[in-house]
Design a protein around this motif. Sequence first.
Motif: not given
Lengths: 685, 113
Positions: B84-87, B104, B106-107
């Motif tokens: 997903s966009r976040k996760n 996540n 992106n982290e």
Amino acid sequence: MKSVRRTKIAPDAPTLGRTASMHSLRSANGDDNNGGGGEDWLPPKVLLKPAGQLQLTETELNEELTRILNANNPHAPQNIARFNHRERVFKASPNVDHLVVHFEFDGYMSYKNVDESSAPAPVKDSVAVVEPPSGEAGTATEEAGTPTPAAEAGKDGGEGLEEKAKEEEQKKPKGPLRNQFNFSERASQTINNPFRERWTNTEPPPQRTLSDTVNQWSIYDAYVEDQLQKEKAKAKAPAGGAGAKGLKDEDKNILPTETHTEDVYYKNTDLRRALIIIERMANQNTFDEIAQDYKYYEDASDDLTPSKGSLLPLWKFLCEKEKRKQVTALSWNSRFSDFFTVGYGSYDFSNQGPGMVAGFTLKNPSYPEFLYVTDSGVMSLDFHPQHHSMIAVGLYDGSVAVYSMQEKSDAPLFKSAPKAGKHTDPVWQVSWQKDDLDGNANFFSISTDGRVTQWTLLKTELNHTDVIKLRLEMQSPQEIEGSIDDGQLFSLAGGSCFDFHKQLDHLFVVGTEEGKIFKCSKEYNNQYLLSFEGHQMSVYAVRYNHFHHNVFISASADWTVKLWDHDEDKPIMSFDLNSSVGDIAWAPYSSTVFAAATADGKVCVFDLAENKYEPISEQQVVRKAKLTHISFNPFEPVLLVGDDKGQVISLKLSPNLRKKNKSGDDEATKLKNIILIARGQSPTD
Amino acid sequence: MSLPKDSITKDYTDVEATLSRITSHTGVQGIVIATHEGSVIRSTLDNIQTQQISTLVTQLAARGKSVVRDLDPEDDLTFLRIRSRKNEIMVAETKQYLLITIQNPNELQKGWI
């Protein structure tokens, strides 16, 4: 039915009777002779009196004479005597029949349609007029003895009647005819059982709504399950005799597992496997860029500078638990290209402690796949080339151990006993060799106590054989025999590394702490075949070339790397790296490429085909740390280096560093030509 | 007799260690171990999230499994990754359990080098 009553006036006197009968005779004949006779029934007009008639006076005439009528037949004989045969006398019978039948008439009606002969005879329809005859009447009618014309006429009439009756009687059927008017229909009905309805309301069975979506795979599953059960039943059927016991056992087996499945999720091997994969996935996400680099990145600058290469650092492997340990050994798995083990220990004499063997995969740089903790620091290890799960480990305390990754426990599969051939100094190198003739796996170890020992894995124990004892001075066998005592111990050389010839199993070279390298054979344990002089300090590594079997390379603490032919005691080439060289390794893909790890944290990659004097890549990999070991991945262009901070770094070799044979020559001749050039000879083609 | 007990505790500690490693990994929000029916066996998330994830993701996994099985009955779903966009939701499917991990991605960058 007709009844005729014949009334007769009984005449007082017989004469009167006679006249009366005469009258009737005349009337019957129809002949009326008398004028007056014809009007007999008329009231007499003229009273005729016979002449002799008694004249009665008026009183006499009016006198009443009483006569009594009774039922006795006046004509019936009263003195009938019959002969009694029994008593043989005449006897007067007292019983006289007084019955006189005056008239008898049978009915003549019969069914129209019924054949009288066959039909049951109707009830006799006859009327009998029975009249007890008075005495006078009897005389008039039935007196057979005196037939008078009147009586005859009466007889005729009677006879006619009788004949008619007789005829009728003959016509009449024998049996009684049923009286059709006396018919009564009788019917009876059996008792009908009264209807009874009995019902009770049971408890309604539990209802369940069962609905399911059936699709292809659920049907498939059902069939597979069915198949399995059938097979099970089949397998059970032959063993039916031992069924009772088998069943019990099965129950025992089933019960505990069923009760445990719910809460003991951590025992589920599937789940544990999934956990490991999830961990790798998480790491893949984290180190996605590195993974991309590992797979696809090629240094573009290689095209511009063909004689230079570069190393791209990829993952770093750090065992959190042992940060202060040094990497003392590295070994790639020979089957799984992503898998390697790291030995942790310490080269520092004053800082010893337990060691570790950690198995890493490139897919999970954050945590080792497995960890074995050893009592003493790990100094060396080696993966078995064929049995991919076997690791030989040499420890600081001089013992060797064999671990198997297939074993569930953390304990080693084999461990050398303290008394049985254990080294007295750290084991600097272990190396698997080909299985012996009996098929037992075996490996060699070398230690600074001067012994090279062969260890054979038997079923239960680790068997050791000392292959050679390294002596500093080994001139002649005689001398050795004389000095078997203490002197011998002191004169032993401290072996630090060795490598076997790739083709000749018995041949190997040994590097010592003193800087000397010896060529030895398993067959001659008292003598060196050759000793190579060149290094001034401890030799850390010797490696035979993978392609050119007679050439080996050595790395030493005297900052140099030397290339040798094992038939010559002088080095062919020497490279000065300006720092102690911890380890050296030939590339598995090229005969001319080798990499060295130095104590100042550099990795130097040489390609002799490119440059015989300078490394084509010299790269600072770590700062403030010494590189201790280096190892090429046998499949991928990846290099592993370990440092003394416990860190292992993977490096990707740029295309220039993994150039294979350009000219299409055999790899061995490539190196051979270079060596010939180095010796000042012209290369043979 | 103590041996099986030891092995059980070892199993337990091993799994718990792995779980805590994954949980502490960069970007990982939490792990839920649930059965196929959606009942939670083990979770490192709070109650509300656990409830949501266990019900929703198990449904999705069942659906995904159904799709895979429909295409080829002999095949089976093993993993499911949803970005997903976040996760990223990572679902590992085993015979008994679903292992759901939320990470996540992106982290990560700051954690590396």
